[in-house]
Write a protein that holds these residues in place. Structure first.
Motif, short mmCIF file in Angstrom:
data_model
loop_
_atom_site.label_atom_id
_atom_site.label_comp_id
_atom_site.label_asym_id
_atom_site.label_seq_id
_atom_site.Cartn_x
_atom_site.Cartn_y
_atom_site.Cartn_z
N LYS A 82 16.02 5.72 106.73
CA LYS A 82 16.72 6.13 107.68
C LYS A 82 15.89 7.17 108.43
O LYS A 82 15.56 7.09 110.28
N LEU A 83 14.64 7.81 108.06
CA LEU A 83 13.41 8.42 108.21
C LEU A 83 12.67 7.49 108.85
O LEU A 83 11.91 7.17 109.91
N PHE A 84 12.43 6.09 109.06
CA PHE A 84 11.63 5.38 109.68
C PHE A 84 12.20 5.05 111.56
O PHE A 84 11.05 4.70 111.62
N SER A 85 13.35 4.97 112.11
CA SER A 85 13.45 4.70 113.13
C SER A 85 12.55 6.33 113.44
O SER A 85 11.89 6.48 114.28
N LEU A 86 12.61 7.66 112.61
CA LEU A 86 11.83 8.31 113.06
C LEU A 86 9.81 8.18 113.14
O LEU A 86 9.10 8.57 114.64
N MET A 87 10.02 7.63 112.53
CA MET A 87 9.08 7.19 112.53
C MET A 87 8.05 6.23 113.59
O MET A 87 6.85 5.78 114.31
N ILE A 88 9.23 5.41 113.59
CA ILE A 88 8.41 4.74 115.23
C ILE A 88 8.92 5.07 116.34
O ILE A 88 7.74 5.95 117.28
N GLU A 89 9.70 6.23 116.46
CA GLU A 89 9.41 7.55 117.40
C GLU A 89 8.56 8.40 118.12
O GLU A 89 7.29 8.02 118.69
N SER A 90 7.76 8.82 116.25
CA SER A 90 6.76 9.52 116.44
C SER A 90 5.34 8.28 116.33
O SER A 90 4.50 8.85 116.96
N SER A 91 5.69 7.61 116.22
CA SER A 91 4.32 6.59 116.44
C SER A 91 4.02 5.95 118.34
O SER A 91 3.30 5.22 118.45
N GLU A 92 5.32 5.30 118.60
CA GLU A 92 5.62 5.56 119.95
C GLU A 92 4.70 6.72 120.93
O GLU A 92 3.75 6.61 121.87
N ASN A 93 5.17 7.82 120.52
CA ASN A 93 4.60 8.72 120.97
C ASN A 93 3.04 9.18 121.05
O ASN A 93 1.67 9.30 122.13
N MET A 94 2.11 8.46 119.70
CA MET A 94 0.84 7.88 119.35
C MET A 94 0.45 7.03 120.11
O MET A 94 -0.92 7.44 121.34
N ARG A 95 1.24 5.79 120.41
CA ARG A 95 0.86 5.02 121.29
C ARG A 95 1.16 5.24 122.96
O ARG A 95 -0.15 4.95 123.51
N LYS A 96 2.11 6.31 123.27
CA LYS A 96 1.48 6.77 124.55
C LYS A 96 -0.07 7.57 125.11
O LYS A 96 -0.47 7.25 125.87
N PHE A 97 -0.23 7.62 123.81
CA PHE A 97 -1.12 9.14 124.33
C PHE A 97 -2.21 8.24 123.72
O PHE A 97 -2.55 8.71 125.25
N LEU A 98 -2.42 7.40 123.39
CA LEU A 98 -3.55 6.61 123.26
C LEU A 98 -4.18 5.21 125.06
O LEU A 98 -4.23 5.76 124.87
N GLY A 99 -2.22 5.07 125.33
CA GLY A 99 -2.44 4.81 126.31
C GLY A 99 -2.85 5.35 127.76
O GLY A 99 -3.60 4.71 128.47
N ASP A 100 -2.22 6.15 127.48
CA ASP A 100 -2.91 6.87 128.53
C ASP A 100 -3.97 7.79 128.90
O ASP A 100 -4.80 8.13 130.66
N GLN A 101 -5.04 7.65 128.23
CA GLN A 101 -6.33 7.95 127.70
C GLN A 101 -7.54 6.51 128.24
O GLN A 101 -8.57 6.45 128.52
N LEU A 102 -6.76 4.87 128.82
CA LEU A 102 -7.01 3.85 129.27
C LEU A 102 -8.44 3.68 130.16
O LEU A 102 -7.78 4.64 131.47
N ASN A 103 -9.45 3.41 130.46
CA ASN A 103 -10.67 3.97 131.36
C ASN A 103 -10.03 2.32 131.93
O ASN A 103 -9.54 1.55 131.63
N GLU A 104 -10.94 2.56 132.72
CA GLU A 104 -11.29 1.00 133.81
C GLU A 104 -10.90 -0.43 132.89
O GLU A 104 -10.64 -1.33 133.48
N ASN A 105 -12.19 0.06 131.49
CA ASN A 105 -12.35 -1.05 130.55
C ASN A 105 -11.62 -1.18 130.10
O ASN A 105 -11.54 -2.07 129.44
N GLU A 106 -10.38 -0.62 129.66
CA GLU A 106 -8.96 -1.21 129.23
C GLU A 106 -9.57 -0.24 127.52
O GLU A 106 -9.15 -1.17 126.72
N LYS A 107 -10.68 0.65 127.70
CA LYS A 107 -11.19 1.29 126.57
C LYS A 107 -10.33 3.06 126.28
O LYS A 107 -10.23 3.29 126.95
N VAL A 108 -10.76 3.03 125.38
CA VAL A 108 -10.26 4.65 124.96
C VAL A 108 -11.57 5.34 123.81
O VAL A 108 -11.14 4.55 122.96
N GLN A 109 -13.17 6.13 123.88
CA GLN A 109 -13.66 5.81 123.75
C GLN A 109 -14.20 7.36 123.15
O GLN A 109 -13.24 8.47 123.52
#
Length: 506
Positions: free
Chosen positions: A152-179
């Motif tokens: 039951k907790l797994f779905s919340l882990m997925i939701e939280s990990s997607e927030n993390m995924r979006k956070f990293l994606g929003d910081q990508l530079n033109e070279n597709e890197k987050v440094q």
């Protein structure tokens, strides 16, 4: 006057000499305690015992115990002194099992919790509270961490990990890197959102705009000299811990009322609605209704202490494990590619599901190897409730003596591991895991008082790592200092974990 002085100085010298000699023999007597019992002991300092480096802040207690473990050759146990107080360090896995499992009735309580602190929130969580309260709380809270609740907790882990995924994606530079990302802090934010629901019954987004819960949850980890001294005293001199309370606020500091209000708001709301959500609030409500019938006291702050310790222990242990796994995989690109391949194969077959994560065998092996080299809580302690004879010897550990196992000693002991300092996840493969000496690997503790959240911790760690590694190649940033804080009692980066993320092309 001359006659008075001629009498005083010789007699004063005699008195001072007597006092000095008495102190000398008193110290020698105290520091010969283990020798008189026939227990081997390393050389001691006349004042600091074996803990000079820890007391002077040069090294953490956990690292020092690990060092003393490694220097003791083939001895199954050694006697140590913190100042002049004797402690017992076990180095033999069979003895560890005997004490922590088979003879649990003698070693039910943790030493550092031997005296209840005035700070009930810090001292009466499930991790530290004594029996019989511990057994009752453990029985009530165990269902929260069952396999069914994990799903039951797994779905919340997925939701939280997607927030993390979006956070990293929003910081990508033109070279597709987050440094130069601090992977440790990113991991803390992700885990905080999972644990906030499990522990407090509230949903949070530590990657969003509202940072109050996240910021307040970091209060127990604020560093200060006083806080370090208090923590050392609590672990090794719990009897005097209450005498220093005037110099140190409680564990939640200025956020104490915030968490009290949050906790009781959720408790009262849940009580009125009658809904059960499978988190820690449900059993705590049951305890609240039952406590008048119990033979022991469960104050309001002891109820609050349970989500507090779940939050603190769960967040730190999983976050540092995610961060250090990324560090090790960044050091070894070939291994990183193998782990990523394992992740992608299972995602292709099962999707991002509970079953799919569980099938990521190489990922779990990497996590297990990280926990071997970087156990988040490197000390396991108990206190003898009665005189205890070490099996197969005539040596008696006296009632009230603290006994320890140093995990970074056991986990890096060449008697039990070939090339113990090498990061080798294959140790935990199906073919080789049977070679690991029982009780030489205990990152979550052992016996009835082993970590209640082990399975949840492993799952949320795996979800976080799978989320990152399926999308990014990771490399160490040049600014990374490549080290852990040698003075921190628990495993902690010296100056963050600086990682570069490179987006993987589809």
């Amino acid at each position: 006057m001359l006659s008075l002085l001629s009498w005083f100085f010789p007699n004063a010298l005699v008195v001072f000499a007597f006092i000095f000699i008495s102190i000398y023999f008193y110290i020698q007597h105290n520091l010969s305690y283990w020798k008189r019992k026939g227990v081997p002991s390393p050389p001691t300092h006349w004042l600091f015992g074996n803990f000079k480096d820890a007391i002077l802040g040069r090294m953490s207690a956990g690292n020092l115990l690990g060092k003393l473990h490694k220097e003791a050759g083939d001895e199954p146990f050694i006697g140590l002194y913190v100042m002049h107080k004797p402690f017992f360090l076990m180095r033999d896995p069979e003895l560890v099992k005997q004490v922590f499992v088979k003879d649990f009735q003698v070693f039910q309580n943790r030493y550092f919790a031997a005296v209840k602190s005035k700070d009930l929130i810090a001292s009466t969580g499930l991790f530290s509270i004594n029996n019989p309260e511990w057994k009752y709380l453990r029985m009530k809270l165990s269902p929260v961490f069952s396999s069914g609740k994990q799903k039951k907790l797994f779905s919340l882990m997925i939701e939280s990990s997607e927030n993390m995924r979006k956070f990293l994606g929003d910081q990508l530079n033109e070279n597709e890197k987050v440094q130069n990302v601090d992977a440790y802090i990113v991991s803390i934010r992700y885990i905080t959102d999972v644990i906030s629901s499990l522990a407090y019954g509230v949903r949070t987004n530590s990657f969003g705009q509202d940072q109050e819960f996240f910021n307040r949850s970091r209060e127990p980890f604020k560093k200060s000299l006083i806080a370090s001294i208090v923590l050392f005293v609590i672990f090794f001199f719990p009897v005097i811990s209450n005498f220093i309370v005037l110099f140190h606020t409680n564990i939640l500091g200025s956020s104490t009322n915030y968490f009290r209000n949050l906790f009781w708001d959720v408790m009262n709301q849940r009580e009125r609605s009658g809904n059960k959500r499978g988190d820690s609030i449900d059993p705590l409500l049951e305890i609240k209704h039952e406590r008048d019938k119990l033979d022991f006291d469960i104050p309001d702050d002891t109820l609050l202490a349970q989500p507090v310790i779940f939050s603190i222990a769960g967040t730190e242990s999983s976050s540092i494990t995610i961060a250090q796994t990324l560090v090790e995989l960044a050091k070894n690109p070939v291994l990183q590619d193998q782990v990523r391949k394992n992740i992608k194969e299972e995602l292709k077959e099962h999707g991002f599901t509970y079953e799919g994560i569980k099938e990521m065998k190489l990922l779990y092996q990497a996590i297990s190897e990280t926990l071997r080299l970087y156990p988040p809580a490197p000390i396991i302690d108990r206190v003898a409730l009665q005189d205890y004879k070490i099996p197969g010897t005539d040596i008696v550990v006296e009632k009230g003596t603290a006994v320890y196992a140093a995990l970074n000693g056991l986990h890096e002991d060449p008697r039990f591991y070939k090339e113990p300092l090498k990061y080798d996840p294959d140790r935990f493969s199906e073919e080789r895991k049977g070679d690991i000496t029982p009780c030489a690997y205990i990152p979550f503790g052992i016996g009835p008082r082993a970590c209640i959240g082990e399975r949840v911790g492993m799952l949320q760690t795996a979800v976080g790592l799978a989320t990152i590694l399926r999308d990014y190649e990771v490399a160490l940033n040049p600014l990374y200092k490549n080290g852990l804080d040698p003075k921190a009692i628990f495993i902690e980066p010296l100056d963050g974990v600086k990682i570069d993320f490179k987006k993987i092309s589809k």
